[in-house]
Design an enzyme around this catalytic site. Sequence first.
Site: not given
Length: 360
Positions: A141, A192, A224, A248, A252
Amino acid sequence: MTKKIAVLPGDGIGPEIVAEAIKVLDWLNSDMNLGLVFENGLIGGAAYDVYGTPFPEQTIALVKQADAILLGAVGGPKWESLDISVRPEKGLLGLRSELQLFSNLRPAILYPQLAGASTLKPEVVSSLDLMIVRELTGGIYFGQPRGIRLLDNGERQGFNTLVYSESEIRRIAHSAFQIARKRNRRLCSVDKANVLECTELWREVVTETGKQYSDVQLSHMYVDNASMQLVRAPKQFDVIVTTNLFGDILSDTAAMLTGSIGMLPSASLDANSKGMYEPIHGSAPDIAGKGIANPLATILSAAMMLHYTFNDIEAAVRIKQAVNDALDASVRTADIYSEGMQKVSTSQMGNAVISALTKR
Ligand code: NAD
């Protein structure tokens, strides 16, 4: 010792829900002699209306000298057409960067009384209590270079950069290990590393940092798989630590496992555990001023403040138990109401929590 709390109610339902959290803190303050001192400030649209900016100098000074910040929510239709530089949300971003709040704690807690609110089977989620620690000020980000460029063949190409330095990884790892120590001492680092070199380094540094926390059981999981496991068997997790982007998304997902946005608190901490505490929901303009908002996420944010900034686990547990007792007493705000329960207002819910505190 005096503990200074900057109180920033913000916009919409913010003032209504923060008032209930302060009521609960006030009660505990007298009962346990906590030494809490409150000072109010303006942020978001409320600050813009008075000062023409969502994060005025007065509020900056207030949060800098405070030990912790309790925030309601910011934003609303009244300020949506303003220039982006002075929109209410800018106040929140300004606060996070001003105080270097790099460690974002998002618990997903499902009280057994509300198991029916989740879209998952009650046995999968009932009594769920996990914590996601998301790195908040680095990663893709913020990485440079970024943008959209024109290639020689005339096609446009979008690009972003995933970047983490060892020190950034180390400080979020320390934060997560310390949080795991205050819970069930199990930490899962999500990356990852099989594809992204940046998170290969992430895994290496988290493992290295873990040598200082031999009392915490560390595991690693690819993102994943983690997203699948969160929905398949979320109760296997205690604390998850991950990058800004993965956090992020996963936080959620975790929040929605519980099905009730009005119940979930959050914290954003700096390197010294100074923190900002707020519910994960927004300012809910559709119900603002009606006295029907659920104040429990804010009350639980206050409990997190006692736990993570003031290290007063006893006081934090008392609030959490009182919320549990209030739910046991069948009181429900409209958002978590189901048949056979007693529908209550925002302030009645606050009173129910205080009444539960007095009975314990
Ligand atoms: P929201 O979270 O405010 O509301 C979503 C839905 O959940 C609404 O129907 C609302 O009534 C309900 N809801 C939210 N909190 C509730 C509570 N405590 N009790 C009962 N019901 C509750 O999200 P939104 O509608 O997308 O955004 C509204 C405003 O809030 C926007 O201006 C947005 O930018 C802002 N926002 C602020 C924050 C923050 O301050 N941290 C976070 C998200 C959104």
